[in-house]
Design an enzyme around this catalytic site. Structure first.
Site, mmCIF file in Angstrom:
data_model
loop_
_atom_site.group_PDB
_atom_site.id
_atom_site.type_symbol
_atom_site.label_atom_id
_atom_site.label_comp_id
_atom_site.label_asym_id
_atom_site.label_seq_id
_atom_site.Cartn_x
_atom_site.Cartn_y
_atom_site.Cartn_z
ATOM 1 N N GLU A 239 0.875 -1.183 0.000
ATOM 2 C CA GLU A 239 0.000 0.000 0.000
ATOM 3 C C GLU A 239 0.905 1.224 0.000
ATOM 4 O OE1 GLU A 239 -3.025 -0.120 -0.527
ATOM 5 O OE2 GLU A 239 -3.640 -2.138 -0.001
ATOM 6 N N CYS A 273 -1.696 9.176 2.572
ATOM 7 C CA CYS A 273 -1.286 8.622 1.277
ATOM 8 C C CYS A 273 -2.309 8.903 0.187
ATOM 9 C CB CYS A 273 -1.045 7.122 1.387
ATOM 10 S SG CYS A 273 -2.485 6.181 1.959
#
Length: 479
Positions: A239, A273
């Site tokens: 991720e 993110c």
């Protein structure tokens, strides 16, 4: 952990913590880490983690941990990140409890064998798919949501029946220490182990054989993780991040768009993110959007955001230097910047920039800070071309009519998309969360996480009361 190639988006942010492992003080020895791994392997081989009752007990334990210690969790996050209390509670407590509740609600049905069709030529018989735990899972978590992104992986791993070793981020030391203290009290300590430390400990962990690895962070370290996993043919979930664009089209509700873009950008001081990294704004909407955003920054944070209890701080001085450098080298017009950046308190004011150079570092690297570059674009085509010229992002945000948004979705690629909002798509547990290309491999949340950490096993049952002779030698024209 050196790499041969670094993407443009990784040149600054991803290398901020790339210190020489030899310079870091060891917290745990290789022997201690190997013993922890061996203990998890031994526990998994007992078979107790495969039962529904054990999995349910672990998830309920995680839930109690979050609820009973929510104040301690918030305090640790405030110490590490200077985050507003409300953001700490929503981002690292509420989100985790919601995920656990969803998983508990559906876990029993997820675990049931899934019947599938059996071709006529293979009857009499039946076929099904069973999802079984992969085994012993390594999870390396980041610092920006140090509880959320540590426990979200654990939820999926434990729901799937695995033993898990969690390596929290040393960059958020208060939270790292709290997780190591609390987790053994609430979950099976022989099946869930926390290893604290830095790069040397991570390197030692990656030398061992795991049945799955989940890494959340940047592309530079992700390549090192992938290479280590390849030595043992270990499946991985990465991720990552990148430059997630926000597109504002004619016909967008500009006041709502301005609020939602800035809310997504400034939450956790931009250290997300999937934060809107930059905005591509159609020329017909740019002036109104800028005016709205300037007014919002002032009304939300006043003349000096450093005095606001609704605005966070940068994680450390090295990241502060990096973000400050991106602003100063952008060549952009500063549209809003309430307050003076202060390294001692790690304060960077919420900053709006207009038309930075497309070749500047701020338009090449992931920002990961409270800075929003705004670029005026002539057409949808130019927006699509700009996005497609870079790495595939983890998220994409489009404000405007849904029909126009669908055109952009069809012509681009990203991990996820949210139309007329930011961030919210990851809160739906029925949607997978993950990247594509440079923004990640694999996906989790909800059932997607359960499947990610499960081995999908094909099973066929054949009857014996019918056994046609044509399948057996000696072969002849008749068979």
């Amino acid at each position: 952990m050196a790499v041969a190639e670094v993407l443009p988006s990784e040149k600054g942010f991803a290398r901020t913590h790339a210190k020489d492992a030899a310079e870091e003080k060891r917290v745990l020895s290789d022997e201690h880490i190997a013993q922890a791994h061996a203990r998890l392997v031994e526990t998994f081989r007992t078979g107790r983690t495969k039962t529904y009752e054990w999995r349910k007990e672990q998830l309920e334990g995680l839930r109690r941990m979050c609820v009973e210690n929510s104040e301690q969790v918030c305090e640790a996050i405030i110490r590490d990140l200077g985050r507003p209390r409300m953001e700490a509670f929503l981002g690292d407590v509420t989100a985790v409890v919601t995920e656990i509740d969803h998983t508990l609600q559906h876990l029993e049905s997820w675990m049931k064998p899934e019947a599938v069709a059996t071709p006529m030529i293979q009857k009499p018989g039946r076929s099904c798919i069973i999802r079984e735990p992969k085994g012993v899972v390594l999870q390396i978590a980041p610092w920006n949501f140090p509880v959320n992104l540590s426990l979200m992986g654990l939820i999926a791993g434990l729901a799937a029946g695995n033993c898990c070793l969690l390596k929290p981020s040393e960059i958020a030391p208060s939270t790292e220490e709290l997780l190591a203290k609390l987790l053994p009290k609430y979950v099976d300590p022989e099946a869930v182990i926390v290893i604290n430390g830095g790069i040397p400990e991570s390197a030692a962990l990656l030398k061992l054989r795991w049945d799955h690895i989940l890494y959340t962070g940047n592309g530079v370290v992700a390549r090192a993780v992938a290479r280590a996993a390849a030595e043992h043919l270990t499946p991985i979930t990465l991720e990552l991040g990148g430059k997630s664009p926000t597109i504002v089209l004619p016909g967008a509700n500009i006041p709502v768009a301005a609020r939602r873009i800035l809310a997504g950008k400034f939450f956790n001081c931009g250290q997300i993110c999937i934060a809107p990294d930059y905005a591509l704004v159609h020329k017909d909407a740019e002036a109104q959007l800028v005016k709205e955003m300037q007014g919002l920054v002032k009304s939300w944070y006043g003349e000096d955001a450093s005095t606001s209890d609704s605005f966070g701080r940068i994680i450390n001085e090295r990241h502060w230097d990096r973000v400050r450098g991106l602003i100063e080298s952008s060549g952009a017009e500063v549209l809003a910047q309430p307050g003076e950046a202060d390294q001692a308190s790690k304060f960077i004011p919420p900053t709006l920039l207009r038309d930075p150079s497309v070749d500047s570092a701020i338009m090449q690297e992931e920002i990961f800070g409270p800075v929003l570059p705004i670029l005026k674009m002539d057409s949808m085509d130019s927006m699509v071309d700009h996005i497609n010229a870079g790495e595939k992002p983890l998220a994409m945000y489009i404000f405007g009519p849904e029909a126009a948004a669908d055109q952009i979705i069809a012509r681009t690629s990203s991990g996820g998309v949210c139309v007329n909002d930011t961030i919210y798509h990851i809160l739906n547990p029925d949607l997978p969360f993950g990247g594509v290309g440079g923004s990640g491999i694999g996906r989790y949340h909800g059932k997607w996480g359960f499947d990610e950490f499960s081995h999908v096993r094909s099973v066929m049952y054949r009857a014996t009361w019918l056994d046609l002779p044509q399948r057996y030698p000696p072969y002849s024209d008749s068979n």
